[in-house]
Design a protein around this motif. Structure first.
Motif, PDB file in Angstrom:
ATOM      1  N   VAL A  23       4.185 -11.041   3.300  1.00  0.00           N
ATOM      2  CA  VAL A  23       4.362 -11.863   4.410  1.00  0.00           C
ATOM      3  C   VAL A  23       6.014 -12.116   4.538  1.00  0.00           C
ATOM      4  O   VAL A  23       6.395 -13.043   3.499  1.00  0.00           O
ATOM      5  N   LEU A  24       6.778 -11.416   5.223  1.00  0.00           N
ATOM      6  CA  LEU A  24       8.038 -11.501   5.348  1.00  0.00           C
ATOM      7  C   LEU A  24       8.574 -12.479   6.535  1.00  0.00           C
ATOM      8  O   LEU A  24       9.756 -12.533   6.793  1.00  0.00           O
ATOM      9  N   GLN A  25       7.863 -12.541   7.501  1.00  0.00           N
ATOM     10  CA  GLN A  25       8.388 -13.265   8.794  1.00  0.00           C
ATOM     11  C   GLN A  25       7.085 -14.036   9.206  1.00  0.00           C
ATOM     12  O   GLN A  25       5.945 -13.944   8.702  1.00  0.00           O
ATOM     13  N   SER A  26       7.462 -15.255   9.921  1.00  0.00           N
ATOM     14  CA  SER A  26       6.304 -16.461  10.285  1.00  0.00           C
ATOM     15  C   SER A  26       5.125 -15.760  11.057  1.00  0.00           C
ATOM     16  O   SER A  26       5.290 -14.444  11.554  1.00  0.00           O
ATOM     17  N   ILE A  27       4.300 -16.250  11.044  1.00  0.00           N
ATOM     18  CA  ILE A  27       2.850 -15.954  11.645  1.00  0.00           C
ATOM     19  C   ILE A  27       2.640 -17.019  12.613  1.00  0.00           C
ATOM     20  O   ILE A  27       2.212 -18.322  12.005  1.00  0.00           O
ATOM     21  N   LYS A  28       2.488 -16.788  14.048  1.00  0.00           N
ATOM     22  CA  LYS A  28       2.539 -17.738  14.736  1.00  0.00           C
ATOM     23  C   LYS A  28       0.857 -18.026  15.449  1.00  0.00           C
ATOM     24  O   LYS A  28       0.828 -19.071  16.097  1.00  0.00           O
ATOM     25  N   GLU A  29       0.206 -17.006  14.998  1.00  0.00           N
ATOM     26  CA  GLU A  29      -1.044 -17.251  15.796  1.00  0.00           C
ATOM     27  C   GLU A  29      -2.260 -17.180  14.665  1.00  0.00           C
ATOM     28  O   GLU A  29      -2.077 -16.398  13.677  1.00  0.00           O
ATOM     29  N   SER A  30      -3.325 -17.912  14.807  1.00  0.00           N
ATOM     30  CA  SER A  30      -4.325 -17.632  13.986  1.00  0.00           C
ATOM     31  C   SER A  30      -5.093 -16.209  13.982  1.00  0.00           C
ATOM     32  O   SER A  30      -4.803 -15.392  14.797  1.00  0.00           O
ATOM     33  N   GLY A  31      -5.588 -15.700  12.754  1.00  0.00           N
ATOM     34  CA  GLY A  31      -6.343 -14.593  12.881  1.00  0.00           C
ATOM     35  C   GLY A  31      -6.245 -14.137  11.436  1.00  0.00           C
ATOM     36  O   GLY A  31      -5.812 -14.727  10.322  1.00  0.00           O
ATOM     37  N   VAL A  32      -6.376 -12.674  11.082  1.00  0.00           N
ATOM     38  CA  VAL A  32      -6.611 -11.930   9.765  1.00  0.00           C
ATOM     39  C   VAL A  32      -5.494 -10.984   9.784  1.00  0.00           C
ATOM     40  O   VAL A  32      -5.454 -10.189  10.676  1.00  0.00           O
ATOM     41  N   TYR A  33      -4.793 -10.974   8.594  1.00  0.00           N
ATOM     42  CA  TYR A  33      -3.603 -10.225   8.618  1.00  0.00           C
ATOM     43  C   TYR A  33      -3.583  -9.571   7.235  1.00  0.00           C
ATOM     44  O   TYR A  33      -3.870 -10.108   6.219  1.00  0.00           O
ATOM     45  N   SER A  34      -3.173  -8.204   7.191  1.00  0.00           N
ATOM     46  CA  SER A  34      -3.133  -7.438   6.139  1.00  0.00           C
ATOM     47  C   SER A  34      -1.954  -6.471   6.006  1.00  0.00           C
ATOM     48  O   SER A  34      -1.302  -6.022   7.159  1.00  0.00           O
ATOM     49  N   SER A  35      -1.528  -6.080   4.912  1.00  0.00           N
ATOM     50  CA  SER A  35      -0.440  -5.169   4.859  1.00  0.00           C
ATOM     51  C   SER A  35      -0.561  -4.261   3.675  1.00  0.00           C
ATOM     52  O   SER A  35       0.246  -3.100   3.488  1.00  0.00           O
ATOM     53  N   CYS A  36      -1.389  -4.385   2.702  1.00  0.00           N
ATOM     54  CA  CYS A  36      -1.588  -3.394   1.698  1.00  0.00           C
ATOM     55  C   CYS A  36      -2.324  -2.398   2.031  1.00  0.00           C
ATOM     56  O   CYS A  36      -3.386  -2.638   2.639  1.00  0.00           O
ATOM     57  N   ALA A  37      -1.816  -1.122   1.560  1.00  0.00           N
ATOM     58  CA  ALA A  37      -2.680   0.266   1.862  1.00  0.00           C
ATOM     59  C   ALA A  37      -3.932   0.070   1.165  1.00  0.00           C
ATOM     60  O   ALA A  37      -3.864  -0.398  -0.319  1.00  0.00           O
ATOM     61  N   PRO A  38      -5.105   0.349   1.685  1.00  0.00           N
ATOM     62  CA  PRO A  38      -6.172   0.404   0.791  1.00  0.00           C
ATOM     63  C   PRO A  38      -6.520   1.780  -0.293  1.00  0.00           C
ATOM     64  O   PRO A  38      -5.695   2.751  -0.109  1.00  0.00           O
ATOM     65  N   LEU A  39      -7.157   1.723  -1.039  1.00  0.00           N
ATOM     66  CA  LEU A  39      -7.325   2.626  -2.028  1.00  0.00           C
ATOM     67  C   LEU A  39      -7.730   3.917  -1.544  1.00  0.00           C
ATOM     68  O   LEU A  39      -8.651   4.240  -0.785  1.00  0.00           O
ATOM     69  N   VAL A  40      -7.413   5.060  -2.038  1.00  0.00           N
ATOM     70  CA  VAL A  40      -7.728   6.309  -1.607  1.00  0.00           C
ATOM     71  C   VAL A  40      -7.510   6.916  -2.958  1.00  0.00           C
ATOM     72  O   VAL A  40      -6.912   6.658  -4.028  1.00  0.00           O
ATOM     73  N   GLU A  41      -8.124   8.318  -3.087  1.00  0.00           N
ATOM     74  CA  GLU A  41      -8.043   9.223  -4.315  1.00  0.00           C
ATOM     75  C   GLU A  41      -6.436   9.525  -4.578  1.00  0.00           C
ATOM     76  O   GLU A  41      -5.607   9.593  -3.587  1.00  0.00           O
ATOM     77  N   ASN A  42      -6.122   9.563  -5.934  1.00  0.00           N
ATOM     78  CA  ASN A  42      -4.686   9.929  -6.287  1.00  0.00           C
ATOM     79  C   ASN A  42      -4.202  11.180  -5.343  1.00  0.00           C
ATOM     80  O   ASN A  42      -2.910  11.012  -5.004  1.00  0.00           O
ATOM     81  N   SER A  43      -5.012  12.274  -5.395  1.00  0.00           N
ATOM     82  CA  SER A  43      -4.239  13.401  -4.659  1.00  0.00           C
ATOM     83  C   SER A  43      -4.062  13.108  -3.366  1.00  0.00           C
ATOM     84  O   SER A  43      -2.932  13.354  -2.659  1.00  0.00           O
ATOM     85  N   LYS A  44      -4.917  12.564  -2.662  1.00  0.00           N
ATOM     86  CA  LYS A  44      -4.576  11.973  -1.158  1.00  0.00           C
ATOM     87  C   LYS A  44      -3.236  11.096  -1.034  1.00  0.00           C
ATOM     88  O   LYS A  44      -2.636  11.184   0.003  1.00  0.00           O
ATOM     89  N   TRP A  45      -3.287  10.056  -1.975  1.00  0.00           N
ATOM     90  CA  TRP A  45      -2.189   9.030  -2.117  1.00  0.00           C
ATOM     91  C   TRP A  45      -0.829   9.842  -1.949  1.00  0.00           C
ATOM     92  O   TRP A  45       0.126   9.785  -1.379  1.00  0.00           O
ATOM     93  N   HIS A  46      -0.769  10.857  -2.929  1.00  0.00           N
ATOM     94  CA  HIS A  46       0.568  11.889  -3.088  1.00  0.00           C
ATOM     95  C   HIS A  46       0.902  12.374  -1.785  1.00  0.00           C
ATOM     96  O   HIS A  46       1.881  12.573  -1.369  1.00  0.00           O
ATOM     97  N   LYS A  47      -0.343  13.037  -1.085  1.00  0.00           N
ATOM     98  CA  LYS A  47       0.270  13.882   0.152  1.00  0.00           C
ATOM     99  C   LYS A  47       0.409  12.764   0.955  1.00  0.00           C
ATOM    100  O   LYS A  47       1.421  13.204   2.063  1.00  0.00           O
ATOM    101  N   ASN A  48      -0.052  11.598   1.240  1.00  0.00           N
ATOM    102  CA  ASN A  48       0.425  10.493   2.293  1.00  0.00           C
ATOM    103  C   ASN A  48       1.770  10.196   1.954  1.00  0.00           C
ATOM    104  O   ASN A  48       2.693   9.930   2.769  1.00  0.00           O
TER     105      ASN A  48
END
Length: 337
Positions: A290-315
């Motif tokens: 979290v780098l800036q203020s959050i002004k409204e309630s809710g669910v927030y995410s920023s981390c990329a979800p897990l994928v296979e290593n080969s797909k992660w390299h392509k991404n």
């Protein structure tokens, strides 16, 4: 300690399905519970065990009752009922008036007659400790600290000068409350320490996990609201304010002067920048940054979800081309104008 199923149901506002006189003497997991034990179902992933559990009773919701092959207590919130019933089987031990002979208590400290002080604990001048407090071994309570009623400090807790802690708060081993915040001024490439003049103010009914640190304020106090839950290994920097009933999971760090609202839920290993504010009822999923203020309630995410290593390299390779692709899109837009 034993309770009948009817007695337990009455305590949690539930309804008995089966034999009310069934005697329960322990809480156990749904997979390992046996005769005389009660378990609970709070997650769909454990429904498969309702047919095979050997528990004498299960705490569950009404829509799961048809799957249950044993006695049950039907409630709206099985996890809450489980917590309440577990507390019945594991009550806090009564405080006994006791000061271990190895404890060092300053003559000007004010201790209620009904407090317990463990071995090798140090209590400095001007400390005030109210009735019902239990302080474990090797704790340090600094000058002018004020402890409310029925506080429990496990062993090796350190509370620095001038902090105040509200009633019924629990602090687990190794936690440090009120150490200096990370305040330094740079002069010609060298760091000059900025004295940290504030303290920490903690509300009532707070629980702070092992090896968590809450730094004192630089000038004003760092503030932890009522009913807050801090897991193990959390860093709360100077002048942070955490609103009532917010819960923060392990390995999270909150930088200085950030204000977090009430009823927030913050996952593990979240990084929260300094001098920002987060609204009430915000949920941050694990490893969010979290780098800036959050002004409204809710669910927030920023981390990329897990994928296979080969797909992660392509991404990752594609991500490195984003800037180049953006420039090409702008050029194409200009040609089409």
């Amino acid at each position: 300690m034993e309770f009948t199923l009817e007695e337990l149901a009455r305590q949690v506002g539930g309804e008995v399905s089966g034999e009310p006189s069934t005697v329960i003497n322990r809480v156990a997991t749904i997979k390992k519970a046996g005769h005389g034990q009660i378990t609970f179902l709070a997650s769909k992933s454990f429904r498969q065990f309702l047919n095979t559990t050997e528990a004498s009773a299960v705490i569950l919701q009404k829509n799961d009752l048809t799957l249950c092959q044993t006695n049950a207590i039907v409630v709206d919130n099985p996890l809450l009922a489980y917590a309440q019933i577990t507390s019945l089987f594991n009550p806090r031990s009564a405080t006994k008036a006791f000061i271990h002979p190895t404890a060092v208590v300053h003559p000007d400290a004010e201790l209620d007659q009904l407090v317990s002080i463990g071995p090798y604990t140090v209590i400095e001048e001007g400390v005030k400790i109210a009735a019902g407090c239990q302080i474990g071994s090797h704790c340090f309570i600094g000058e002018s600290v004020v402890l409310g009623k029925d506080i429990q400090l496990h062993h090796h807790v350190s509370i620095q000068r001038c902090c105040d802690i509200g009633d019924r708060t629990i602090i687990h081993p190794g936690a440090v409350i009120g150490a200096d915040g990370f305040g330094h001024a740079n002069h010609q490439g060298k760091w000059l320490k900025i004295p940290q003049l504030g303290a920490v103010s903690i509300g009532a009914d707070v629980e702070i996990g092992s090896n968590t640190t809450v730094d004192c304020g630089a000038i004003e106090n760092t503030i932890i609201g009522n009913g807050v839950r801090l897991d193990n290994l959390i860093q709360i920097a100077h002048n942070v304010e955490i609103g009532d009933h917010t819960a923060i999971a392990a390995m999270t760090a909150v930088a200085g002067s950030t204000i977090i609202g009430q009823y927030c839920m913050i996952g593990g290993t979240v990084a929260i920048s300094g001098h920002i504010s987060i609204a009430d009822r915000v949920t941050l999923t694990g490893r969010t940054t979290v780098l800036q203020s959050i002004k409204e309630s809710g669910v927030y995410s920023s981390c990329a979800p897990l994928v296979e290593n080969s797909k992660w390299h392509k991404n990752y390779i594609q991500m490195k081309k984003i800037d180049e692709l953006a420039k090409r899109i702008k050029q194409l837009e200009k040609l089409n104008q």
